[in-house]
Scaffold this motif. Structure first.
Motif, PDB file in Angstrom:
ATOM      1  N   THR A 118       0.850  -1.182   0.000  1.00 54.32           N
ATOM      2  CA  THR A 118       0.000   0.000   0.000  1.00 54.32           C
ATOM      3  C   THR A 118       0.885   1.230   0.000  1.00 54.32           C
ATOM      4  OG1 THR A 118      -1.706  -1.166   1.267  1.00 54.32           O
ATOM      5  CG2 THR A 118      -1.836   1.236   1.196  1.00 54.32           C
ATOM      6  N   ALA A 119       0.757   2.062  -1.054  1.00 51.66           N
ATOM      7  CA  ALA A 119       1.514   3.312  -1.149  1.00 51.66           C
ATOM      8  C   ALA A 119       0.590   4.473  -0.813  1.00 51.66           C
ATOM      9  CB  ALA A 119       2.095   3.479  -2.550  1.00 51.66           C
ATOM     10  N   VAL A 120       1.102   5.416  -0.029  1.00 49.40           N
ATOM     11  CA  VAL A 120       0.279   6.541   0.447  1.00 49.40           C
ATOM     12  C   VAL A 120       1.067   7.836   0.262  1.00 49.40           C
ATOM     13  CG1 VAL A 120      -0.989   7.517   2.391  1.00 49.40           C
ATOM     14  CG2 VAL A 120      -0.764   5.029   2.176  1.00 49.40           C
ATOM     15  N   ASN A 121       0.399   8.853  -0.224  1.00 47.57           N
ATOM     16  CA  ASN A 121       1.004  10.179  -0.341  1.00 47.57           C
ATOM     17  C   ASN A 121      -0.080  11.224  -0.095  1.00 47.57           C
ATOM     18  OD1 ASN A 121       3.013  12.075  -0.716  1.00 47.57           O
ATOM     19  ND2 ASN A 121       3.743  11.150  -2.625  1.00 47.57           N
ATOM     20  N   TYR A 122       0.323  12.407   0.340  1.00 48.34           N
ATOM     21  CA  TYR A 122      -0.670  13.436   0.652  1.00 48.34           C
ATOM     22  C   TYR A 122      -0.030  14.813   0.544  1.00 48.34           C
ATOM     23  CZ  TYR A 122       1.504  12.290   5.170  1.00 48.34           C
ATOM     24  OH  TYR A 122       2.391  11.981   6.177  1.00 48.34           O
ATOM     25  N   THR A 123      -0.887  15.816   0.445  1.00 49.81           N
ATOM     26  CA  THR A 123      -0.442  17.209   0.282  1.00 49.81           C
ATOM     27  C   THR A 123      -0.211  17.848   1.645  1.00 49.81           C
ATOM     28  OG1 THR A 123      -2.669  18.139   0.368  1.00 49.81           O
ATOM     29  CG2 THR A 123      -1.909  17.334  -1.770  1.00 49.81           C
ATOM     30  N   GLU A 172      -1.864  19.493  -9.202  1.00 46.80           N
ATOM     31  CA  GLU A 172      -0.656  20.258  -9.517  1.00 46.80           C
ATOM     32  C   GLU A 172       0.612  19.470  -9.198  1.00 46.80           C
ATOM     33  OE1 GLU A 172      -1.132  23.797  -7.273  1.00 46.80           O
ATOM     34  OE2 GLU A 172      -2.652  24.671  -8.618  1.00 46.80           O
ATOM     35  N   LEU A 173       0.602  18.719  -8.102  1.00 46.73           N
ATOM     36  CA  LEU A 173       1.788  17.979  -7.692  1.00 46.73           C
ATOM     37  C   LEU A 173       1.871  16.592  -8.330  1.00 46.73           C
ATOM     38  CD1 LEU A 173       1.858  18.822  -3.866  1.00 46.73           C
ATOM     39  CD2 LEU A 173       3.199  19.870  -5.698  1.00 46.73           C
ATOM     40  N   ALA A 201       2.961   9.950  -8.744  1.00 45.36           N
ATOM     41  CA  ALA A 201       4.087   9.707  -7.825  1.00 45.36           C
ATOM     42  C   ALA A 201       3.796   8.527  -6.898  1.00 45.36           C
ATOM     43  CB  ALA A 201       4.367  10.962  -7.013  1.00 45.36           C
ATOM     44  N   THR A 202       2.552   8.387  -6.464  1.00 48.18           N
ATOM     45  CA  THR A 202       2.201   7.296  -5.550  1.00 48.18           C
ATOM     46  C   THR A 202       2.220   5.963  -6.283  1.00 48.18           C
ATOM     47  OG1 THR A 202       0.760   8.869  -4.403  1.00 48.18           O
ATOM     48  CG2 THR A 202       0.523   6.554  -3.830  1.00 48.18           C
ATOM     49  N   VAL A 203       1.729   5.933  -7.525  1.00 45.60           N
ATOM     50  CA  VAL A 203       1.806   4.703  -8.327  1.00 45.60           C
ATOM     51  C   VAL A 203       3.267   4.304  -8.545  1.00 45.60           C
ATOM     52  CG1 VAL A 203       1.315   3.694 -10.588  1.00 45.60           C
ATOM     53  CG2 VAL A 203      -0.435   5.061  -9.430  1.00 45.60           C
ATOM     54  N   ALA A 204       4.148   5.295  -8.713  1.00 48.53           N
ATOM     55  CA  ALA A 204       5.571   5.001  -8.907  1.00 48.53           C
ATOM     56  C   ALA A 204       6.165   4.344  -7.655  1.00 48.53           C
ATOM     57  CB  ALA A 204       6.323   6.280  -9.250  1.00 48.53           C
TER      58      ALA A 204
END
Length: 639
Positions: free
Chosen positions: A276-281, A296-297, A302-305
């Protein structure tokens, strides 16, 4: 004396009448033998001190799943004994340390339970709950009994393991779950499930994952990534969560899509992985602003990468790179002798608290995602030690900092208290180095240690040095590490040993008051006595500047300096034995009282026989010359 004479004497002793005093003496001797020698002899006869037998394979276990669990736990014996891990049963048993099974890396966190959401950062801790539940469970199809289950939280490795054993006749099907929040890939949560089937029949397990749960406004799409000859399907969830201060974060979650079931053939092993990959602003003022920043980011890409990198990495290397970072963090640390007194802090609670607080901090010095241009900045934070911690009250005295850690809420509250305390006590620069700085700052706080104007001072008062302490590998700020060891001798007096693991220059130390000539430190332990000064001063100073110590003694204005007196014997006995009875176990005093009672019973019986006995059962012996009727000072008629 010949052997024949000894045998004859023994025969006369047995065949003849025994005096009451001799009988009393023999009873006392026999009681003492049974009470003190008997238990040790019994343990020796039963062979309890023999080496533990090697674990048996998971076949023909007479005790079924219980035996399976015991065999699985052999691998954890050493780290459990060192307090590097903690074990709890499901359901809980008396005596278990009910620490929540929790993994975190400062960017994302997870509790090892089916209903645990993903946790993201909000201010100091990971307390922003993301309504996506990624934990996967494997349930044996057609199972009529619940499995035996234990949970092991491995502090030093940063891993949580759940061990399950399902009864299968005289064997057990065992399932091992492994969870960790990756330290070098901070956006990645890893779950691994291994199922071992020792039977001849195929077994089917249902895979359960709750996934998205009441996430209003979230968008869901499905896709897959191909690695080698395998296709790895995943789900992408994009949405916004609200933080505690009413801000908004845009969040992207990419998680493996699990099949409905998995078949494990007879006498085989199957491994299932869920990433599980997680990213947030950053926090935004509105929902719209958060969604706009997601675009915009390009956070979804990026999270799929990150997910793709985790899938393409060898599983063993993925785990080893994570464990390596955690073990580097634990090269520094704190140890304390175990105390049996009530309401004291011991090593198990300290290690657990260190682990959970470090789980709230990232490790930028070790992460792959760290901008190389910022590495010198992070290293500088770790080396800037001036002013941290510097409080006369060490944190071992603050019981609020050592609260139970039974739930995620407990973890977040405790971690927030620690991080807020360290920040306000001058450690804010050190905390900028992430988990490395958190560990160093917490160790300093436990010993009231402080870096001040080119020297390190040990601020604990002599009266508090009544237990053994080890402050391991304190970072002196320039790559040099100092280890302080406080030991209490048999005479209840404390002393301090100082060791340098390496140094690029000469270092010197002096004890309280700094009136003695500074002593050069090295890789071999250098011993300092614990001294008591009036007014109180730190008990030890360390610096690389000889002249600084020579001048320092003129600035420490003390009226009197003496070697600290020995600690009170009752206090030491309380810590070492759990009571203040002079260091002797309660069983000893119970035995003494029983022997005194037996003695008085025999004495009363003797008096009754002498005064009221019609026929004497014991033949008495005259102890002085004269009339044989005068025995023991009593006038009685003797047959």
């Amino acid at each position: 004396m010949a052997i024949e004479d000894i045998i004859k004497a023994g025969r006369r002793l047995v065949e003849g009448n025994i005096s009451s005093r001799r009988a009393l003496f023999l009873v006392i001797v026999a009681s003492a033998f049974v009470l003190y020698v008997g238990p040790g002899m019994l343990r020796w006869l039963l062979g309890s001190s023999r080496p533990r037998p090697l674990p048996l394979p998971n076949v023909h276990s007479a005790d079924g799943p219980r035996q399976c669990i015991r065999e699985r736990l052999y691998a954890f014996d050493a780290e459990l004994a060192r307090l590097d891990s903690v074990l709890s049963h499901v359901p809980p048993r008396p005596g278990d340390h009910q620490h929540v099974p929790y993994v975190g890396n400062g960017h994302v966190a997870l509790a090892a339970s089916e209903d645990s959401p993903v946790y993201a950062r909000d201010q100091r801790t990971l307390n922003a709950s993301v309504p996506f539940m990624p934990v996967v469970s494997a349930v044996l199809d057609g199972a009529t009994e619940s499995p035996q289950e234990v949970v092991v939280v491995q502090y030093v490795d940063g891993v949580v393991q759940r061990l399950q054993c399902y009864p299968m006749g005289d064997r057990s099907l065992d399932v091992t779950y492994k969870y960790f929040a990756h330290r070098t890939l901070p956006g990645l949560l890893v779950q691994e499930i291994k199922v071992r089937n020792p039977t001849e029949l195929d077994q089917m397990l249902e895979l359960r994952q709750r996934g998205v749960s009441q996430w209003s406004g979230a968008a869901v799409r499905r896709d897959s990534v191909v690695h080698g000859q395998d296709s790895h399907p995943y789900v992408v969830v994009t949405g916004v969560v609200r933080t505690a201060d009413q801000k908004h974060r845009g969040v992207v979650v990419v998680s493996s899509t699990m099949e409905g079931s998995v078949t494990v053939k007879g006498s085989s092993l199957v491994t299932v992985r869920c990433l599980t990959a997680v990213n947030y602003t950053e926090p935004q003022t509105s929902d719209e602003a958060a969604r706009r920043q997601l675009t915009e980011l390009r956070l979804e890409q990026a999270t799929v990468a990150v997910y793709t990198e985790g899938v393409s990495e060898d599983p063993s290397r993925l785990l080893s790179s994570h464990v390596e970072v955690w073990r580097r963090l634990w090269t520094s640390g704190f140890a304390i002798s175990h105390s049996l007194a009530d309401d004291v802090i011991n090593g198990d609670v300290i290690n657990a608290t260190l682990y959970y607080v470090m789980s709230q901090a990232r490790a930028p010095l070790h992460e792959k995602t760290t901008d190389l241009s910022r590495l010198p900045e992070h290293r500088a934070h770790l080396q800037y030690t001036e002013g941290c911690y510097g409080d006369k009250l060490h944190t071992l005295q603050a019981h609020r900092l050592w609260s139970p850690l039974r739930s995620v809420t407990d973890v977040l509250e405790t971690a927030n208290l620690w991080l807020m305390l360290l920040e306000k006590k001058g450690c804010h620069n050190m905390l900028g180095a992430g988990a490395d700085g958190v560990m160093q700052a917490m160790i300093l706080s436990m010993g009231a240690l402080k870096f001040s104007n080119q020297h390190l001072e040990f601020g604990m008062e002599p009266k508090d040095l009544h237990r053994d302490y080890v402050f391991r590998r304190l970072n002196f700020g320039n790559g040099t590490h100092v280890t302080l060891r406080v030991s209490v001798d048999d005479d209840n007096k404390a002393h301090i040993d100082v060791t340098l693991d390496r140094s690029d220059k000469s270092y010197f130390g002096c004890d309280a008051g700094c009136l003695d000539v500074p002593v050069r430190l090295g890789s071999e332990p250098t011993r300092f006595p614990v001294k008591l000064t009036d007014p109180p001063t730190p008990v030890l100073y360390i610096t690389s500047d000889w002249q600084h110590l020579e001048e320092l003694k003129h600035t420490i204005h003390v009226k009197e300096v003496n070697v600290a007196p020995a600690h009170d014997h009752h206090l030491m006995a309380l810590h070492r034995h759990g009571h203040a009875l002079g260091g002797l176990p309660t069983f000893f005093w119970v035995s003494i009282f029983l022997l005194i009672g037996v003695f008085h019973l025999f004495l009363v019986k003797l008096v009754i026989n002498e005064y009221c006995g019609g026929q004497d059962k014991f033949r008495t012996r005259s102890y002085w010359r004269g009339d044989r009727s005068q025995i023991l000072g009593l006038s009685v008629k003797v047959r």
